[in-house]
Design a protein around this motif. Structure first.
Motif, short mmCIF file in Angstrom:
data_model
loop_
_atom_site.label_atom_id
_atom_site.label_comp_id
_atom_site.label_asym_id
_atom_site.label_seq_id
_atom_site.Cartn_x
_atom_site.Cartn_y
_atom_site.Cartn_z
N MET A 13 4.56 -1.82 4.48
CA MET A 13 5.45 -1.86 5.64
C MET A 13 5.06 -0.72 6.56
N THR A 14 4.96 -0.99 7.86
CA THR A 14 4.60 0.04 8.83
C THR A 14 5.77 0.29 9.77
N THR A 34 -7.37 -7.60 7.67
CA THR A 34 -8.17 -7.39 6.46
C THR A 34 -7.67 -8.25 5.30
N GLY A 35 -6.57 -8.97 5.52
CA GLY A 35 -5.98 -9.76 4.44
C GLY A 35 -4.82 -9.06 3.77
N THR A 36 -4.49 -7.86 4.24
CA THR A 36 -3.34 -7.12 3.72
C THR A 36 -2.06 -7.73 4.30
N SER A 37 -1.06 -7.95 3.46
CA SER A 37 0.22 -8.46 3.99
C SER A 37 1.02 -7.29 4.55
N VAL A 38 1.32 -7.38 5.84
CA VAL A 38 1.92 -6.27 6.57
C VAL A 38 3.27 -6.69 7.15
N VAL A 71 4.81 2.17 2.14
CA VAL A 71 5.34 2.30 3.49
C VAL A 71 4.49 3.33 4.23
N VAL A 72 3.98 2.96 5.39
CA VAL A 72 3.28 3.92 6.24
C VAL A 72 4.22 4.28 7.38
#
Length: 283
Positions: A13-14, A34-38, A71-72
């Motif tokens: 999560m950003t 990139t295929g990351t679920s965000v 979490v970013v």
């Protein structure tokens, strides 16, 4: 675009300020590519202090429904100490009100059309004239200074443009005690997330002036920025993206890490950030 009635899992999560927006050119979009679920928390939710918003979400049962592995949280350097040292760790958010706010929100595109009959018609030539003898005209939000290198941006300019608040907030940035207090506060937030099996990654976006300061021709006019000397050298109870160091190392290899005519990093800088976030997540 998601509800809170069922559990949703994400890689990351950003949440952040304007550096975490930027539309299709935003770093979060490159991360998703990139295929990351965000899952991104939009600006109309994160508000003026995304760190505080994250604290409020933690206290409100949000992460009972939303299950990211990471979490970013991102913050511009010039506001990091102010945001982190003013946190209310007991604050909560009404999830029903949040859901209603999301449902009622309507996005709008900014209007950049320049009207001929406006104050800008007068300010533009006046600003350009004043730039000939001062680094910041009276009506301008932008400083313009000479640089020692011409390979920092495309088209080889010998000037750096940066936002006035990069200088105006230098006192708060350079306060080493505030910086260390901020690190402690973010460590407390990291512990709160760890109890929910979520790992915190912190992304401080360098102010453009601070990042390019080593290449300012006349440094005697300005206070030396010291925030990252304190911040990156201190021990932290959370995962940190060493943006200042990484960008500084890339400066000789790549142009346009930040936009020439904007305070934000460009897609070049955004992709560098994504590579480092992915490296930290995989590590």
């Amino acid at each position: 675009e998601i509800g809170l009635s069922s559990k949703e899992k994400f890689d990351v999560m950003t949440i952040g300020d304007s550096f975490s927006e930027q539309g299709k050119l935003g770093w979060k979009n490159y991360l998703a590519a990139t295929g990351t679920s965000v899952l991104h928390v939009d600006r109309f939710i994160s508000g003026s202090n995304p760190i505080q918003t994250l604290v409020s979400l933690v206290n409100s049962g949000f992460f009972d429904h939303i299950k990211p592995e990471f979490v970013v949280v991102q913050s511009i350097e010039r506001d990091f100490n102010t945001r982190a040292t003013s946190l209310d760790f007991a604050a909560k958010m009404d999830l029903n009100a949040l859901t209603e706010k999301i449902e009622k929100h309507k996005s709008s595109s900014p209007n950049y059309d320049l009207q001929f009959f406006s104050d800008a018609t007068l300010k533009m030539p006046l600003n350009n004239f004043q730039f000939s003898y001062t680094d910041k005209p009276i009506f301008s939000n932008t400083h313009q200074v000479k640089t020692t290198r011409r390979d920092l941006f495309s088209n080889s300019p010998d000037q750096l443009l940066f936002y006035k608040h990069d200088l105006q907030k230098m006192g708060a940035k350079n306060d080493s005690l505030k910086t260390l207090s901020s690190i402690d506060a973010i460590g407390q937030l990291s512990e709160m997330l760890a109890q929910l099996d979520v790992e915190l990654i912190v992304l401080v976006s360098p102010d453009k002036f601070d990042l390019y300061y080593p290449f300012v021709a006349d440094q005697s006019k300005f206070e030396t920025p010291t925030f990252f000397a304190t911040y990156e050298g201190a021990d932290k109870a959370y995962v940190n993206v060493d943006t200042y160091r990484i960008f500084s190392e890339k400066m000789g290899e790549q142009k346009d890490i930040y936009y020439y005519d904007d305070t934000h990093w460009s897609p070049v800088g955004g992709k560098i950030v994504v590579n480092e976030v992915l490296r930290l997540m995989n590590q």
